[in-house]
Write an enzyme that holds these catalytic residues in place. Structure first.
Site, short mmCIF file in Angstrom:
data_model
loop_
_atom_site.label_atom_id
_atom_site.label_comp_id
_atom_site.label_asym_id
_atom_site.label_seq_id
_atom_site.Cartn_x
_atom_site.Cartn_y
_atom_site.Cartn_z
N ASP A 13 0.81 -1.22 0.00
CA ASP A 13 0.00 0.00 0.00
C ASP A 13 0.84 1.27 0.00
O ASP A 13 0.45 2.30 0.55
CB ASP A 13 -0.97 -0.01 1.19
N LYS A 16 1.81 1.97 -5.21
CA LYS A 16 2.34 1.39 -6.46
C LYS A 16 1.39 1.69 -7.62
O LYS A 16 1.84 1.95 -8.74
CB LYS A 16 2.49 -0.13 -6.29
N GLY A 40 -4.61 -4.37 -3.65
CA GLY A 40 -5.61 -3.32 -3.79
C GLY A 40 -4.90 -2.03 -4.14
O GLY A 40 -4.13 -1.51 -3.35
N HIS A 41 -5.10 -1.59 -5.37
CA HIS A 41 -4.43 -0.37 -5.82
C HIS A 41 -5.48 0.69 -6.09
O HIS A 41 -6.37 0.48 -6.91
CB HIS A 41 -3.64 -0.62 -7.11
N GLN A 223 1.77 -6.44 -3.47
CA GLN A 223 2.35 -6.61 -2.13
C GLN A 223 3.69 -5.86 -2.04
O GLN A 223 3.81 -4.82 -2.64
CB GLN A 223 2.49 -8.10 -1.77
P1 GDP Z 1 -0.73 0.21 -3.59
O1 GDP Z 1 -1.36 -1.05 -3.09
O2 GDP Z 1 0.74 0.25 -3.37
O3 GDP Z 1 -1.10 0.51 -5.02
O4 GDP Z 1 -1.32 1.39 -2.71
P2 GDP Z 1 -2.86 1.61 -2.25
O5 GDP Z 1 -3.62 2.13 -3.41
O6 GDP Z 1 -3.38 0.41 -1.55
O7 GDP Z 1 -2.69 2.70 -1.13
C1 GDP Z 1 -2.11 3.95 -1.40
C2 GDP Z 1 -3.14 5.06 -1.11
O8 GDP Z 1 -2.48 6.29 -1.03
C3 GDP Z 1 -4.18 5.22 -2.20
O9 GDP Z 1 -5.40 5.57 -1.61
C4 GDP Z 1 -3.64 6.37 -3.05
O10 GDP Z 1 -4.67 7.11 -3.70
C5 GDP Z 1 -2.98 7.21 -2.00
N1 GDP Z 1 -1.79 7.96 -2.44
C6 GDP Z 1 -0.81 7.57 -3.29
N2 GDP Z 1 0.15 8.51 -3.34
C7 GDP Z 1 -0.22 9.51 -2.50
C8 GDP Z 1 0.38 10.75 -2.08
O11 GDP Z 1 1.47 11.11 -2.50
N3 GDP Z 1 -0.33 11.49 -1.18
C9 GDP Z 1 -1.54 11.10 -0.68
N4 GDP Z 1 -2.14 11.89 0.22
N5 GDP Z 1 -2.12 9.95 -1.04
C10 GDP Z 1 -1.46 9.16 -1.93
P1 IMO Z 2 -0.95 -4.28 -2.20
O1 IMO Z 2 -0.56 -4.81 -3.55
C1 IMO Z 2 -0.94 -4.88 2.12
C2 IMO Z 2 -1.01 -9.03 3.55
C3 IMO Z 2 -2.25 -9.50 4.27
C4 IMO Z 2 -1.65 -10.53 5.20
C5 IMO Z 2 -0.55 -11.17 4.35
C6 IMO Z 2 -0.95 -12.47 3.69
O2 IMO Z 2 -2.24 -3.52 -2.19
O3 IMO Z 2 0.18 -3.55 -1.55
P2 IMO Z 2 -2.55 -13.07 1.65
O4 IMO Z 2 -4.01 -12.85 1.46
O5 IMO Z 2 -1.70 -12.46 0.61
O6 IMO Z 2 -2.20 -14.52 1.89
O7 IMO Z 2 -2.20 -12.34 3.06
O8 IMO Z 2 -0.23 -10.20 3.35
N1 IMO Z 2 -1.26 -8.46 2.20
C7 IMO Z 2 -1.19 -7.14 1.92
N2 IMO Z 2 -0.98 -6.08 2.73
N3 IMO Z 2 -1.08 -4.69 0.80
C8 IMO Z 2 -1.27 -5.74 -0.04
O9 IMO Z 2 -1.29 -5.63 -1.38
C9 IMO Z 2 -1.38 -7.04 0.53
N4 IMO Z 2 -1.57 -8.28 0.02
C10 IMO Z 2 -1.48 -9.14 1.06
O10 IMO Z 2 -2.86 -8.44 4.97
O11 IMO Z 2 -1.02 -9.90 6.29
MG MG Z 3 -2.84 -1.67 -1.76
#
Ligand code: GDP
Ligand code: IMO
Ligand code: MG
Length: 429
Positions: A13, A16, A40-41, A223
């Site tokens: 998270d 990416k 989850g992106h 991840q």
């Molecule tokens: P990912 O799994 O690595 O793709 O990241 P996620 O989407 O799960 O979580 C990142 C969150 O941060 C999302 O809600 C993005 O919209 C938000 N985000 C990304 N870059 C920035 C930033 O520079 N500032 C802020 N405030 N939010 C950001």
């Molecule tokens: P993104 O791509 C954050 C964590 C789960 C759990 C562990 C194993 O959005 O960064 P799984 O279901 O993969 O067997 O769970 O990994 N986990 C993540 N945590 N971001 C993710 O993906 C994750 N995908 C799995 O919370 O601790």
């Molecule tokens: Mg994510």
């Protein structure tokens, strides 16, 4: 620079999806190479917000060919669901390619994920419950179902029988669940075959040919480094290689073809699920970060655990992945703090340790040693040039860069596509 890998440098998270989206207008192919719908992106484009799980984030950019390669585990129902949701929003998904060698997540994987977690009791991993671990376990045990098996009913039936034989004993005798019928799974999977057929391809061949032709390919990791099954905080990890090496085994593109590795780091740290997290905050600062950064899971909605930036983790990630550039996201979230602590090393049972300890127990006992940096109060969400950031924000980034093992080439200052300060071009710089 034709082959670029994006990986998470912390526990996921990091943003990416946003980084992929940022580069997408300049790339030809975007490849998801590991994991499944545990990812989850969130991508924000103008006033539109998209949440992607199984599909690579680059699918949102017209002209990009999205690829799900062999290293991914695919829940086909989820795939179609996600495609339909994008079609309803007028996103062109017709170019999607799916590897014939990718493995399938079925009903029994989701069931096994849930029952095994329950049986772990307080040793639970806190998985996303999507069947990821059991699907990869079947792959390694050589009883997995691959996408190509859906096109030969006879083979499919034999493989499902093989996969269910032992599992049904487990489900009934150990976990007290009903047995799963072979027909139920076979019929379910066959029902997807026709819609899937035109997407299925030899993606390894296609990607290598694209690189031969000078195309630009972006590998989008799901991840993160600390969740990698080999290099993360095992057993509190996911079941795939989410580090840069996974881009190679997970796609069929050789390691010496990968030109650049972009690590995504947050300006602080979050983690979802169980496992060690030295800089975790259990006080109001942690609450403050969660609220300010809106740190709730994109996939499960769980509140994310929050803590300060951990430089040894960043250095470890730089080393394991060969990070050439860091993108630091969410700097804007830190606005308003008087002082910002950064973990520079750990105290492990009275001894200063500068790197991530190899021993799991040591990492569990690691107490962060902090250095504090002065904060800033100015709103930075509109800043687009490094020189226009408040002096203290610049100093924070530069200080972190010195101790994180790679240059920080871009800085996120908001969720939107354009909310970014670029110091070095991520493809040519
Ligand atoms: P990912 O799994 O690595 O793709 O990241 P996620 O989407 O799960 O979580 C990142 C969150 O941060 C999302 O809600 C993005 O919209 C938000 N985000 C990304 N870059 C920035 C930033 O520079 N500032 C802020 N405030 N939010 C950001
Ligand atoms: P993104 O791509 C954050 C964590 C789960 C759990 C562990 C194993 O959005 O960064 P799984 O279901 O993969 O067997 O769970 O990994 N986990 C993540 N945590 N971001 C993710 O993906 C994750 N995908 C799995 O919370 O601790
Ligand atoms: Mg994510």
């Amino acid at each position: 620079m034709p082959a670029i890998v994006i990986i998470g440098a912390q526990w996921g998270d990091e943003g990416k999806g946003k980084a992929t989206d940022l580069l997408a207008s300049r790339i030809d192919y975007v490849v998801k190479f590991n994991g499944g719908n545990n990812a989850g992106h969130t991508v924000v484009i103008g006033d539109q917000k998209y949440a992607l799980h199984l599909l690579p984030s680059g699918i949102l950019s017209p002209g990009v060919i999205p690829v799900i390669s062999n290293g991914v585990v695919i829940d086909i129902e989820v795939l179609f669901h996600e495609l339909d949701a994008l079609i309803a929003r007028d996103v062109d998904v017709t170019k999607l390619l799916v590897s014939a060698n990718a493995h399938v997540i079925t009903h029994y994987h989701r069931t096994m994920d849930k029952v095994t977690e329950r049986f772990l009791g307080k040793r639970q991993i806190g998985t996303t419950g999507r069947g990821i671990g059991p699907a990869y376990a079947d792959k390694i045990n050589r009883v997995g179902i691959r996408i190509q098996d859906l096109f030969d009913e006879n083979i499919l039936r034999q493989k499902v029988e093989g996969a269910l034989h032992q599992k049904n004993h487990l489900l009934v005798k150990i976990y007290n669940r009903r047995a799963i019928a072979v027909d139920e799974i076979v019929d379910d999977l066959l029902g997807y075959a026709e819609r899937l057929r035109p997407m299925v391809a030899d993606t390894g061949l296609i990607l290598n040919q694209a690189l031969d032709a000078g195309k630009t390919v972006l590998f989008e990791g799901g991840q993160a480094t600390m969740l990698d099954v080999d290099h993360g905080t095992y057993p509190f990890v996911t079941s795939s290689n989410s580090t840069s090496g996974g881009a190679s085994t997970g796609s069929g593109v050789a390691p010496n073809r990968l030109d650049r590795v972009i690590g995504i780091v947050k300006a602080y740290t979050t983690r979802v699920g169980a496992g060690p997290f030295p800089t975790e905050l259990h006080d109001e600062s942690g609450e403050w970060l969660r609220a300010r950064g809106f740190e709730f899971g994109t996939t499960t909605g769980r509140p994310r655990r929050t803590g300060w930036y951990d430089a040894p983790v960043a250095r470890y990630s730089a080393r394991i992945n060969g990070v050439t550039d860091y993108v630091m996201t969410k700097l804007d979230v830190l606005t308003g703090l008087e002082r910002i602590p950064v973990c520079v090393a750990y105290d492990v049972d009275g001894v200063r340790v500068d790197e991530v300890p190899v021993s799991q127990s040591d990492f569990h006992h690691a107490v962060p040693i902090y250095e504090e940096f002065p904060g800033w109060t100015e709103d930075i969400t509109g800043v687009r040039e490094f020189a226009d950031l408040p002096k203290n924000a610049q100093d924070y980034v530069l200080a972190i860069e010195r101790i994180s093992g790679a240059r920080i080439s871009a800085i996120g200052v908001g969720p939107g596509r354009d909310a970014i300060v670029v110091r070095h071009d991520l493809i040519d710089g």
